[in-house]
Design an enzyme around this catalytic site. Structure first.
Site, PDB file in Angstrom:
ATOM      1  N   CYS A 186       0.830  -1.208   0.000  1.00 34.23           N
ATOM      2  CA  CYS A 186       0.000   0.000   0.000  1.00 34.23           C
ATOM      3  C   CYS A 186       0.860   1.252   0.000  1.00 34.23           C
ATOM      4  CB  CYS A 186      -0.931   0.045   1.213  1.00 34.23           C
ATOM      5  SG  CYS A 186      -2.185  -1.206   1.204  1.00 34.23           S
ATOM      6  N   ASN A 187       1.996   1.198  -0.644  1.00 37.71           N
ATOM      7  CA  ASN A 187       2.856   2.376  -0.683  1.00 37.71           C
ATOM      8  C   ASN A 187       3.558   2.406  -2.043  1.00 37.71           C
ATOM      9  OD1 ASN A 187       4.887   4.319  -0.393  1.00 37.71           O
ATOM     10  ND2 ASN A 187       5.130   3.897   1.790  1.00 37.71           N
TER      11      ASN A 187
END
Ligand SMILES: *Cc1c(COP(=O)(O)O)cnc(C)c1O
Length: 836
Positions: free
Chosen positions: A413-414
């Site tokens: 998620c980055n």
């Protein structure tokens, strides 16, 4: 020092000054974390684990006290209000803040807290004459932060990504316009959830006073959103030192329990300017239902907590704090302990080399783990083979599961950090999506370039043994022997301490020839030498293939039932995967979680129209083969999931349920697919005219394997035997049974079937619908339910990249034909190769 010596507790202790919490760690794990026995859990950045005492204390609390809805005024309601407010103070105390400075707004998590800020920040739109508000965020931010910009666009607010290299705290040179009050927001993570890098907390004041260049160049009032979700899991956060305006967190990352609860810590003076548009139960002091009149609640927490807070979960936090401090003595100790483990892992992993001196890991980090103030308990990396080629993270994941090591893989998620560390351009990102890659899938390499990486992260109950197991796993599975260590690099890292802080470039990896050799190079058979073994020139004549065995698996994940002649039904072989076992929560059980399932040996008894359930030590029972209508009405219909697909099923009754529960030692039930429910195959098929209907199988109607491929893997296993911790040599039948195929064919060339588009068995035509990806499931010995690392180790070594074995088939029955197709063992197989 050689690798084995480096991997001892003595070496670890010499490298790491703080370990454990006064010698109690071992007892704590024995008493509080019995459930992780045998598991190496290294995914604490995703969620840490709760100690058993937290649940016990919580259970006692809620079973003794009557907690009413906090919005009522009864004594039980008061008790809830008072307890919840006490928890707010406890949260503030944890971050060294007072209720005079900060408020705690409970949310469902960090993401909800971020969304709350985005929705209620007093954004000023850009106009002809005014620049309007700016929303700056570090590119190394979690998706949930980047997503805030969606709200900016609609409000004509400029969203500005800032890369970490641009961030610089220095004295202002420009004059100040104190009259400009345009509100701006700057968001950065206290700790990157990708690399564990800690960004300076001093930036908070730098931003607020507009000393941060060039991001805060705009006149106005700058507010700081400090995403502390990753940071606070293992580190103290002192809000006196960094008075950020908004601090979102999720509590499961600190305590492991409860989930679904987070908070926004907000400075009271910043909270005053937040604009609330929605109001819900509890947030309004007064309002008119027939007119647009609304007075917001005076109390900040009340104003922003829409509806009833998850009050029982909030109460659980109290026990979370109690347990955490009791076990560890506080966040400072946790930080020391987890940082020590991460640094040690980093040092060894980054010095580990293949026999030819090539480094094994590419580690994604800015610094060199010099200090717990710049680095958290996260190590993010990709592994490389001895030629320097990246090994896809899916393969690492799969092998780690085999060793019961739980890591996280992908992009975490980055995307910002992922792109910057892996060097993926925006254009490549778009191309990867076009190539079918989406976040969280197993497409780990596109054109040899990684789409993600592997992350290990530690928690307060992580141990040296966890590091040791992980490092040994890497050495065993991914290092070309002999394992060597880059001594020069290691020495350098040992001396890299807080003194060298500010060192921002990873020095080039120094490959030395002085690595210690601890094992002799064993000649490994190559693909070519194995293929050539005992075969003539296989291309000079057309080979004959026969179908040697047919297996059905009436109950998904249970034992095989071998048949000789068997009808082809609409969903595949008749009764194959018509039933499955679900646990007490109705979730499908597979051998991955419950290997003893293979000891349940179902048998289709057609004369009596019953399915017999047999297992050693149990009396046999039976259930009807067919779903008749009477059964349909008297049994529960239930919804279940298979491989992400919703399936409609019918419960098979209490007798089967208690039989299975007895045998497996956990509550479970037998269910079968509803007769009138159809589930279509997901895989795209080029040659298929119509959609293909499936039973409760994972992916396709049939799975076919080739005996020649099995023999090849067997040969490889015996040649690798010294590596494999004494796994027994497995006989052919044993290996065949592990691959759980429906159809076994005898051919000469291994893996030829991979390239067949079609084939005909007897008089039934089949389409090859793709190759079957393999995981640790093939480690389960189908005879006795025990697990071994083989044959996955050998298969993985042989099939570089995608670990597949066998192919999926779809039958192509003549349209509208009423003739029942039957498959028979001994039938000839006519493959249709692409070339013919
Ligand atoms: C986990 C995490 C989030 C998101 O938290 P949720 O609990 O999924 O809402 C945001 N930012 C960082 C840095 C995180 O580590």
């Amino acid at each position: 020092m050689d690798f084995q010596t480096l991997c001892t507790f003595d070496t670890f202790k010499s490298l790491c000054s703080h370990y454990g919490y006064g010698g109690t760690l071992k007892d704590v794990i024995e008493q509080e974390f019995t459930r992780i026995k045998g598991i190496t859990y290294l995914d604490h950045a995703a969620t840490t684990l709760y100690p058993e005492c937290l649940l016990r204390d919580y259970f006692q609390d809620v079973s003794r006290n009557v907690y009413g809805n906090p919005h009522s005024h009864s004594p039980s309601s008061r008790l809830t209000q008072d307890t919840v407010d006490r928890v707010r103070y406890r949260v503030l105390q944890h971050f060294n803040a007072t209720p005079e400075e900060y408020s705690v707004i409970f949310t469902s998590g960090c993401t909800a807290a971020l969304k709350l800020v985005a929705e209620s920040f007093p954004w000023r739109p850009q106009t002809e004459s005014e620049a309007g508000s700016h929303f700056c965020y570090l590119t190394d931010s979690h998706t949930s932060v980047v997503g805030m910009r969606g709200l900016c666009c609609g409000r004509r607010v400029v969203a500005l990504p800032v890369s970490p290299q641009e961030v610089e705290n220095r004295a202002r040179t420009k004059g100040e316009d104190v009259t400009c009050q345009t509100p701006h927001l700057f968001s950065y993570p206290a700790q990157s959830n990708f690399s564990g890098r800690k960004y300076p907390l001093s930036l908070v004041r730098g931003i607020q006073t507009r000393r941060l260049y060039p991001a805060c160049d705009h006149q106005g009032r700058w507010f700081v959103l400090l995403d502390a979700a990753s940071h606070v899991s293992c580190s103290p956060l002192n809000l006196q030192e960094c008075p950020a305006d908004f601090i979102p967190i999720s509590f499961y990352k600190i305590f492991g329990f409860p989930t679904g609860l987070g908070a926004l810590l907000v400075r009271n003076d910043a909270a005053g300017m937040l604009k609330k548009t929605y109001f819900g139960g509890g947030t309004a002091a007064a309002y008119l239902s027939g007119e647009d009149y609304y007075v917001q609640a005076a109390n900040i927490s009340d104003r922003f907590e829409d509806g009833t807070v998850s009050f029982l979960d909030v109460i659980a936090l109290n026990h979370g704090f109690e347990a955490l401090y009791r076990i560890t003595g506080g966040m400072h100790n946790i930080q020391q302990h987890t940082y020590g483990l991460a640094r040690y892992t980093y040092m060894l992993l980054s010095s580990l080399c293949h026999g030819n001196g090539q480094p094994v890991a590419q580690i994604y980090t800015e610094g060199q783990f010099e200090s717990p103030s710049t680095q958290g308990a996260i190590v993010n990396f990709n592994l490389k083979d001895s030629h320097g080629q990246i090994i896809g993270y899916s393969q690492v994941d799969r092998m780690a599961s085999l060793y019961n090591i739980h890591v996280r893989t992908g992009c975490f998620c980055n995307t910002g950090a992922c792109q910057s560390f892996l060097g993926i351009t925006n254009q490549q990102m778009r191309r990867n999506v076009q190539a079918g890659h989406v976040c969280g899938d197993s497409i780990d390499l596109v054109d040899g370039q990684p789409t993600g990486s592997v992350r290990v992260s530690f928690g307060y109950m992580s141990t040296f043994e966890d590091c040791q197991k992980f490092l040994n796993f890497v050495a065993q599975c991914f290092v070309e022997k002999p394992v060597t260590v880059d001594q020069v690099r290691l020495e350098k890292l040992k001396t890299a301490t807080a003194a060298s802080e500010g060192l921002h470039e990873d020095p080039p990896i120094n490959i030395t020839n002085g690595g210690t050799v601890i094992a002799d190079e064993r000649a490994k058979p190559t693909e070519a030498s194995l293929r050539g073994f005992g075969h003539g020139d296989s291309n000079s004549h057309r080979e004959a293939y026969t179908l040697t065995n047919i297996y059905i698996y009436p109950i998904k994940s249970c034992g095989a039932y071998e048949v000789h002649d068997w009808p082809v039904g609409p969903l595949g072989l008749l009764y194959d995967r018509s039933w499955m076992v679900v646990n007490g929560n109705g979730v499908c059980l597979s051998q991955k979680r419950e290997p003893r399932l293979c000891l349940v040996r179902p048998q289709v008894h057609r004369p009596s129209n019953r399915l017999l359930l047999q297992a050693s030590g149990m009396d046999s029972i039976s259930v009807p083969l067919e779903n008749n209508t009477q059964m349909h009405t008297s049994y529960r219909v239930c919804q279940s999931k298979v491989c992400g697909d919703r399936v409609e099923t019918v419960d098979c009754g209490d007798e089967a349920a208690s039989w299975l529960s007895d045998f497996l030692g956990q509550p479970c039930r037998l269910i079968r697919q509803s007769p009138d429910f159809t589930r279509d195959m997901k895989k795209r098929q080029s040659g298929a005219a119509t959609s293909t209907s499936l039973s409760l199988v994972n992916e396709a109607q049939y799975l076919m394997i080739n005996r020649a491929s099995v023999e090849l893997i067997q040969k490889l296993m015996s040649s690798r035997q010294d590596d494999t911790e004494g796994d027994q040599v497995l006989d052919t039948q044993n290996v065949i049974s592990r691959f759980r195929a429906n159809l076994v064919i005898a051919g000469v060339e291994p893996f030829v079937e991979d390239n067949w588009p079609h084939l005909i068995i007897g008089n039934t035509q089949f389409l090859v619908a793709g190759q079957c990806g393999r995981c640790q499931m093939i480690g389960v010995d189908q005879e006795n339910g025990t697990k071994t690392k083989e044959p996955l180790m050998s298969l993985s070594a042989y099939r570089k990249g995608k670990v597949t074995f066998g192919v999926y088939l779809t039958h192509q029955l003549p349209e509208g034909s009423s003739k029942v197709s039957v498959l028979s063992a001994g039938s000839l197989i006519q493959p249709e190769t692409n070339s013919s």
